[in-house]
Motif scaffolding. Sequence first.
Motif, PDB file in Angstrom:
ATOM      1  N   LYS A   8       0.799  -1.212   0.000  1.00 38.86           N
ATOM      2  CA  LYS A   8       0.000   0.000   0.000  1.00 38.86           C
ATOM      3  C   LYS A   8       0.833   1.265   0.000  1.00 38.86           C
ATOM      4  O   LYS A   8       0.308   2.360   0.084  1.00 38.86           O
ATOM      5  CB  LYS A   8      -0.961  -0.016   1.188  1.00 38.86           C
ATOM      6  CG  LYS A   8      -2.009  -1.130   1.035  1.00 38.86           C
ATOM      7  CD  LYS A   8      -2.804  -1.334   2.288  1.00 38.86           C
ATOM      8  CE  LYS A   8      -3.812  -2.469   2.082  1.00 38.86           C
ATOM      9  NZ  LYS A   8      -4.482  -2.863   3.306  1.00 38.86           N
ATOM     10  N   ASP A 181      -9.974  -5.977   1.558  1.00 34.93           N
ATOM     11  CA  ASP A 181     -10.455  -6.277   0.213  1.00 34.93           C
ATOM     12  C   ASP A 181     -11.775  -7.025   0.329  1.00 34.93           C
ATOM     13  O   ASP A 181     -11.840  -8.112   0.906  1.00 34.93           O
ATOM     14  CB  ASP A 181      -9.411  -7.126  -0.523  1.00 34.93           C
ATOM     15  CG  ASP A 181      -9.737  -7.288  -2.000  1.00 34.93           C
ATOM     16  OD1 ASP A 181     -10.929  -7.225  -2.361  1.00 34.93           O
ATOM     17  OD2 ASP A 181      -8.808  -7.463  -2.788  1.00 34.93           O
ATOM     18  N   GLY A 184     -12.760  -7.595  -4.247  1.00 33.93           N
ATOM     19  CA  GLY A 184     -12.276  -6.667  -5.261  1.00 33.93           C
ATOM     20  C   GLY A 184     -12.614  -5.216  -4.978  1.00 33.93           C
ATOM     21  O   GLY A 184     -12.061  -4.308  -5.617  1.00 33.93           O
ATOM     22  N   LYS A 186     -12.532  -1.942  -2.552  1.00 38.28           N
ATOM     23  CA  LYS A 186     -11.791  -1.339  -1.455  1.00 38.28           C
ATOM     24  C   LYS A 186     -12.242   0.106  -1.298  1.00 38.28           C
ATOM     25  O   LYS A 186     -12.469   0.809  -2.286  1.00 38.28           O
ATOM     26  CB  LYS A 186     -10.285  -1.385  -1.709  1.00 38.28           C
ATOM     27  CG  LYS A 186      -9.699  -2.783  -1.770  1.00 38.28           C
ATOM     28  CD  LYS A 186      -8.191  -2.727  -2.005  1.00 38.28           C
ATOM     29  CE  LYS A 186      -7.592  -4.127  -2.108  1.00 38.28           C
ATOM     30  NZ  LYS A 186      -6.129  -4.072  -2.356  1.00 38.28           N
ATOM     31  N   TYR A 217     -12.301  -0.725  -7.474  1.00 41.45           N
ATOM     32  CA  TYR A 217     -12.860  -2.052  -7.687  1.00 41.45           C
ATOM     33  C   TYR A 217     -12.055  -2.758  -8.770  1.00 41.45           C
ATOM     34  O   TYR A 217     -11.794  -2.193  -9.840  1.00 41.45           O
ATOM     35  CB  TYR A 217     -14.327  -1.977  -8.107  1.00 41.45           C
ATOM     36  CG  TYR A 217     -14.955  -3.339  -8.302  1.00 41.45           C
ATOM     37  CD1 TYR A 217     -15.195  -4.174  -7.210  1.00 41.45           C
ATOM     38  CD2 TYR A 217     -15.288  -3.808  -9.572  1.00 41.45           C
ATOM     39  CE1 TYR A 217     -15.763  -5.436  -7.372  1.00 41.45           C
ATOM     40  CE2 TYR A 217     -15.855  -5.061  -9.740  1.00 41.45           C
ATOM     41  CZ  TYR A 217     -16.085  -5.874  -8.636  1.00 41.45           C
ATOM     42  OH  TYR A 217     -16.633  -7.129  -8.804  1.00 41.45           O
TER      43      TYR A 217
END
Length: 368
Positions: A8, A181, A184, A186, A217
């Motif tokens: 991240k 998640d 898919g 977030k 997504y």
Amino acid sequence: MNNNNFRKSGLVLALAAAMGASAGANAAVELYNDDGTTFSVDGYFNAFYVNRDDDIADTSDSRIKMGFLPNTIGFNFSKEMGDLTLGGRSSFWTTINDSLDAPTDTAIDVRQFYATVDGDFGQVLIGKDFGLYARSNIFLDEILMGFGSPGAAPGGVSFGNIRAGYPYPTPSAQITYRTPDMGGLKVAAAILDPANTVSGTAADENSAPRFESEVTYNANLNDVSLTGWVNGRYQKSENGATSVTSQGVGYGLKASVAGFALSASGFTSEGDNPVLIVNGAVTEDDADGFLVQGSYTFGPNRVVLSYGETDAEILDLETENTTVGFFHDVNSNFKLVAEYNMYEDNNRTSGATITEADTLALGAVVTF
């Protein structure tokens, strides 16, 4: 080993998107891994031969400069503490473009210096990192590891597609929450240190912080990889009798299949500087822009065609930027780049052309 803090981090995401690889691949050199504690280092080095012709200024200039991404070294750590994983990243970004101005005084800035707390609930980030508004717009730019449009000064950084398709998600002090998640999907939401949108100085009054968020997504449908995103920001500042409400929305969609990739993104804002969002806007005038790109990857090669525009009432500016790029991976850590860029900006009111520059950039990128 828990790699959430690595996946991240802004630079790792950016490089992963640019290279079309997973964020964990070749992201760092692990120096320590024992008893749930890890420490790693990552680096990004690049230089370009740049030849630029500006028809309006009637100049032709050749330089050795860095690309859109500065040279960077980053340090990452993580430590498992029961149900939590504590992490952190500090990265230092340096220019090589100051050779003529300050030969031994290279500027270094810190764009990321944060800690993370990961758990079943998701992640909380505290510290300094890139903003959420326009984040995916720039990180998924196909020419991120290239050169792009001219910067604000001959010795300054290049701008990629900043001010010609998206604003820059300026690194800011923040507290950010990211969900796990969810198939898919977030979601990220943050409070950030406010930008000085009225006067451009620290004299602005801000009764609330800046609010930013992003929803992304990812899906795979019949071998077609899809990525979509929406992000935004909101802030209100006052200075004496003057008040400015600034808000913006960014969005985009990218589809990839069999080596081909197509993407389209854009933004619309008011009371917001569409170049660097920390700069004073003074008014609540509008700005909007878009970026469309296509690429084809074959073997170690990638060809990119990119076009972007920004129409900024707030800066009385209209821009357009066209780029043709070729990227060749010598190996997973060494890349060669050839790029031709055509940039133009005009005064929105008078229609007068301010800049009309063609740039050839030939460079190399080394990562670890």
